[in-house]
Every structure is written in C-alpha cells, then in structure tokens.
Design an enzyme around this catalytic site. Structure first.
Site, PDB file in Angstrom:
ATOM      1  N   PRO A  16      -3.482  -9.905 -24.690  1.00 16.91           N
ATOM      2  CA  PRO A  16      -2.369  -9.506 -23.834  1.00 16.91           C
ATOM      3  C   PRO A  16      -2.705  -9.457 -22.348  1.00 16.91           C
ATOM      4  O   PRO A  16      -3.810  -9.063 -21.966  1.00 16.91           O
ATOM      5  CB  PRO A  16      -2.011  -8.102 -24.336  1.00 16.91           C
ATOM      6  CG  PRO A  16      -3.245  -7.605 -25.003  1.00 16.91           C
ATOM      7  CD  PRO A  16      -3.896  -8.833 -25.607  1.00 16.91           C
ATOM      8  N   ASN A  17      -1.712  -9.870 -21.582  1.00 22.06           N
ATOM      9  CA  ASN A  17      -1.744  -9.824 -20.104  1.00 22.06           C
ATOM     10  C   ASN A  17      -2.637 -10.891 -19.478  1.00 22.06           C
ATOM     11  O   ASN A  17      -2.666 -11.013 -18.256  1.00 22.06           O
ATOM     12  CB  ASN A  17      -2.144  -8.428 -19.592  1.00 22.06           C
ATOM     13  CG  ASN A  17      -1.178  -7.358 -20.073  1.00 22.06           C
ATOM     14  OD1 ASN A  17       0.025  -7.502 -19.882  1.00 22.06           O
ATOM     15  ND2 ASN A  17      -1.671  -6.333 -20.734  1.00 22.06           N
ATOM     16  N   ARG A  24      -2.667 -10.747 -11.564  1.00 17.61           N
ATOM     17  CA  ARG A  24      -3.013  -9.421 -12.061  1.00 17.61           C
ATOM     18  C   ARG A  24      -4.348  -8.939 -11.480  1.00 17.61           C
ATOM     19  O   ARG A  24      -5.382  -9.567 -11.727  1.00 17.61           O
ATOM     20  CB  ARG A  24      -3.133  -9.584 -13.579  1.00 17.61           C
ATOM     21  CG  ARG A  24      -3.642  -8.434 -14.319  1.00 17.61           C
ATOM     22  CD  ARG A  24      -3.884  -8.821 -15.773  1.00 17.61           C
ATOM     23  NE  ARG A  24      -4.305  -7.633 -16.453  1.00 17.61           N
ATOM     24  CZ  ARG A  24      -5.111  -7.608 -17.483  1.00 17.61           C
ATOM     25  NH1 ARG A  24      -5.560  -8.744 -17.998  1.00 17.61           N
ATOM     26  NH2 ARG A  24      -5.452  -6.476 -18.021  1.00 17.61           N
ATOM     27  N   TYR A  29     -10.073  -9.362 -11.718  1.00 20.41           N
ATOM     28  CA  TYR A  29     -10.067 -10.525 -12.608  1.00 20.41           C
ATOM     29  C   TYR A  29     -10.165 -11.875 -11.890  1.00 20.41           C
ATOM     30  O   TYR A  29     -10.279 -12.909 -12.541  1.00 20.41           O
ATOM     31  CB  TYR A  29      -8.809 -10.491 -13.489  1.00 20.41           C
ATOM     32  CG  TYR A  29      -8.767  -9.264 -14.379  1.00 20.41           C
ATOM     33  CD1 TYR A  29      -9.744  -9.057 -15.341  1.00 20.41           C
ATOM     34  CD2 TYR A  29      -7.779  -8.298 -14.227  1.00 20.41           C
ATOM     35  CE1 TYR A  29      -9.736  -7.924 -16.146  1.00 20.41           C
ATOM     36  CE2 TYR A  29      -7.747  -7.164 -15.032  1.00 20.41           C
ATOM     37  CZ  TYR A  29      -8.740  -6.982 -15.986  1.00 20.41           C
ATOM     38  OH  TYR A  29      -8.736  -5.872 -16.775  1.00 20.41           O
ATOM     39  N   ASN A  80     -11.130 -13.640 -25.975  1.00 18.84           N
ATOM     40  CA  ASN A  80     -10.994 -12.539 -25.021  1.00 18.84           C
ATOM     41  C   ASN A  80      -9.823 -11.701 -25.543  1.00 18.84           C
ATOM     42  O   ASN A  80      -8.658 -12.028 -25.293  1.00 18.84           O
ATOM     43  CB  ASN A  80     -10.717 -13.039 -23.601  1.00 18.84           C
ATOM     44  CG  ASN A  80     -10.640 -11.880 -22.612  1.00 18.84           C
ATOM     45  OD1 ASN A  80     -10.548 -10.716 -23.019  1.00 18.84           O
ATOM     46  ND2 ASN A  80     -10.683 -12.186 -21.329  1.00 18.84           N
ATOM     47  N   ALA A  83      -6.945  -5.986 -23.919  1.00 20.61           N
ATOM     48  CA  ALA A  83      -6.886  -4.554 -24.255  1.00 20.61           C
ATOM     49  C   ALA A  83      -7.067  -4.291 -25.757  1.00 20.61           C
ATOM     50  O   ALA A  83      -7.514  -3.193 -26.134  1.00 20.61           O
ATOM     51  CB  ALA A  83      -5.572  -3.956 -23.767  1.00 20.61           C
ATOM     52  N   GLU A 104     -17.298 -12.948 -28.090  1.00 22.60           N
ATOM     53  CA  GLU A 104     -16.345 -12.117 -27.334  1.00 22.60           C
ATOM     54  C   GLU A 104     -16.590 -12.333 -25.843  1.00 22.60           C
ATOM     55  O   GLU A 104     -17.736 -12.285 -25.400  1.00 22.60           O
ATOM     56  CB  GLU A 104     -16.595 -10.654 -27.726  1.00 22.60           C
ATOM     57  CG  GLU A 104     -15.757  -9.648 -26.985  1.00 22.60           C
ATOM     58  CD  GLU A 104     -16.171  -8.205 -27.347  1.00 22.60           C
ATOM     59  OE1 GLU A 104     -16.961  -8.003 -28.305  1.00 22.60           O
ATOM     60  OE2 GLU A 104     -15.702  -7.289 -26.654  1.00 22.60           O
ATOM     61  N   HIS A 106     -15.262 -11.344 -21.795  1.00 18.20           N
ATOM     62  CA  HIS A 106     -14.440 -10.593 -20.840  1.00 18.20           C
ATOM     63  C   HIS A 106     -14.750 -11.095 -19.450  1.00 18.20           C
ATOM     64  O   HIS A 106     -15.930 -11.310 -19.109  1.00 18.20           O
ATOM     65  CB  HIS A 106     -14.738  -9.089 -20.916  1.00 18.20           C
ATOM     66  CG  HIS A 106     -14.473  -8.526 -22.259  1.00 18.20           C
ATOM     67  ND1 HIS A 106     -13.206  -8.265 -22.725  1.00 18.20           N
ATOM     68  CD2 HIS A 106     -15.322  -8.236 -23.275  1.00 18.20           C
ATOM     69  CE1 HIS A 106     -13.293  -7.816 -23.962  1.00 18.20           C
ATOM     70  NE2 HIS A 106     -14.556  -7.798 -24.327  1.00 18.20           N
ATOM     71  N   ARG A 113     -16.775  -0.281 -15.984  1.00 16.32           N
ATOM     72  CA  ARG A 113     -15.414   0.202 -15.742  1.00 16.32           C
ATOM     73  C   ARG A 113     -15.160   1.525 -16.486  1.00 16.32           C
ATOM     74  O   ARG A 113     -16.099   2.229 -16.838  1.00 16.32           O
ATOM     75  CB  ARG A 113     -14.427  -0.916 -16.115  1.00 16.32           C
ATOM     76  CG  ARG A 113     -14.674  -2.195 -15.290  1.00 16.32           C
ATOM     77  CD  ARG A 113     -13.691  -3.275 -15.592  1.00 16.32           C
ATOM     78  NE  ARG A 113     -12.330  -2.859 -15.279  1.00 16.32           N
ATOM     79  CZ  ARG A 113     -11.227  -3.490 -15.722  1.00 16.32           C
ATOM     80  NH1 ARG A 113     -11.360  -4.566 -16.495  1.00 16.32           N
ATOM     81  NH2 ARG A 113     -10.035  -3.057 -15.399  1.00 16.32           N
TER      82      ARG A 113
HETATM   83  C1  DQA Z   1     -10.611  -7.874 -20.149  1.00 14.30           C
HETATM   84  C2  DQA Z   1     -11.103  -6.418 -20.061  1.00 14.30           C
HETATM   85  C3  DQA Z   1     -10.175  -5.492 -20.836  1.00 14.30           C
HETATM   86  O1  DQA Z   1     -10.636  -4.156 -20.723  1.00 14.30           O
HETATM   87  C4  DQA Z   1      -8.781  -5.552 -20.263  1.00 14.30           C
HETATM   88  O2  DQA Z   1      -7.896  -4.757 -21.024  1.00 14.30           O
HETATM   89  C5  DQA Z   1      -8.264  -6.950 -20.119  1.00 14.30           C
HETATM   90  C6  DQA Z   1      -9.174  -8.006 -19.687  1.00 14.30           C
HETATM   91  C7  DQA Z   1     -11.465  -8.828 -19.274  1.00 14.30           C
HETATM   92  O3  DQA Z   1     -11.360 -10.028 -19.482  1.00 14.30           O
HETATM   93  O4  DQA Z   1     -12.192  -8.367 -18.389  1.00 14.30           O
HETATM   94  O5  DQA Z   1      -7.071  -7.189 -20.260  1.00 14.30           O
HETATM   95  O6  DQA Z   1     -10.721  -8.312 -21.499  1.00 14.30           O
END
Ligand code: DQA
Length: 154
Positions: A16-17, A24, A29, A80, A83, A104, A106, A113
């Site tokens: 998501p997002n 964003r 990011y 990825n 959240a 995984e 990120h 963080r």
């Molecule tokens: C994320 C880190 C997560 O904590 C966050 O909720 C994201 C992006 C990253 O790519 O740094 O949406 O996965």
C-alpha cells in the site's frame, strides 16, 4: 529445433501507498516514482536473465492472493510489503505457504525510524532483507535472487 528455455520468473510485489512514490514524503522515500522502480527492475532483470511480474496493490487480501499465485508460477518473490510488513500475519502465512525464496525490500531504513517499523512479520520468514538504499534496493534484491535461483537449480 529446441525452444529456448523460459527465463525464471520473479514476482516483484509492492504494498500500500507505494503507488504514491515520488509524491509521498520524498524526504524519506525519494523522488523516483513507482514507474521508475518498475523500469529499474525491468532493466536489472534483463541483465540477469530473469523475467519479472511487477505489481502494486493497496489491498492486503489482493497481496495475499498474488503471493498464493506465485507458488505454482514463480521461482522467487521480491516484496516491499510497505505498512503490511508491520501488521500482517496473513501475508507472512501466505509467504510461508509459497515455499519460495523471498527477499524483503524497503526503500527507507526501517530500523532508523519509529519503533513500530522495527517489527516485521515478513522478516520472520524472508530469506533476506534489504533496506535503506532507496530504489537501488530493488536492483540489489533481484541480483541476490538471481544467485539464489541459480544455486537452487545448480
Ligand atoms: C516502506 C517502509 C514501511 O514502514 C512503510 O509503511 C512504507 C514503505 C519502505 O519502503 O521504506 O510504506 O516499506
């Protein structure tokens, strides 16, 4: 004539997002968009002799269904989970059931963080984790995945 062997397929799944990348929180990011991430993955995969299926969803159930599909069609999963990393036992269970190498990724260093981002259900089953390298993390993950697949097939 013998047809050329199919390239191993790696699913590159985004939670998501991540469709909002570029807009964003660019201070966290970066300014690259999800299209830029897809282009980087496509170039990297071509260089490594992999095929990719690159997807993004905002839905937990959809992400779980895509992981389930991987079991019979993919050689590995780069994910990825955004959240859902920090919340989803369902996603962890789906990844376990896939019985494939999982990396995984990120963009940000989640360990630098907020404390709630230090917990990852996905890390409990992932083969490896790459975080804090921005979009380059996807290229690093595909490179590691190519090695894992080669080792398995070797
Ligand atoms: C994320 C880190 C997560 O904590 C966050 O909720 C994201 C992006 C990253 O790519 O740094 O949406 O996965």
């Amino acid at each position: 004539m013998v047809p050329p062997a199919a390239l191993p397929l790696v699913a590159v799944l985004n939670g998501p997002n991540l469709n909002m990348l570029g807009l964003r929180q660019p201070q966290i990011y970066g300014s690259a968009t999800l299209d830029d991430v897809e282009a980087l993955c496509a170039e990297t995969a071509e260089r490594l002799g992999l095929a990719i299926d690159f997807r993004q969803t905002n839905g937990e159930g959809e992400l779980v269904s895509w992981v389930q599909e991987c079991r019979d069609r993919a050689a590995g999963i780069v994910i990825n989970p955004a959240a859902y990393t920090h919340t989803s036992v369902a996603l962890m269970d789906a990844l376990l059931a896939a019985e494939l190498p999982v990396i995984e990724v990120h963009l940000s260093n989640i360990h630098k963080r907020e404390a709630f981002r230090h917990v990852s259900y996905v890390s409990k089953m992932a083969t490896g984790v790459i975080c804090g390298f921005g979009i380059r993390g996807y290229a690093l993950a595909l490179t590691a995945m190519a090695d894992l697949i080669e080792e398995e097939d070797g």
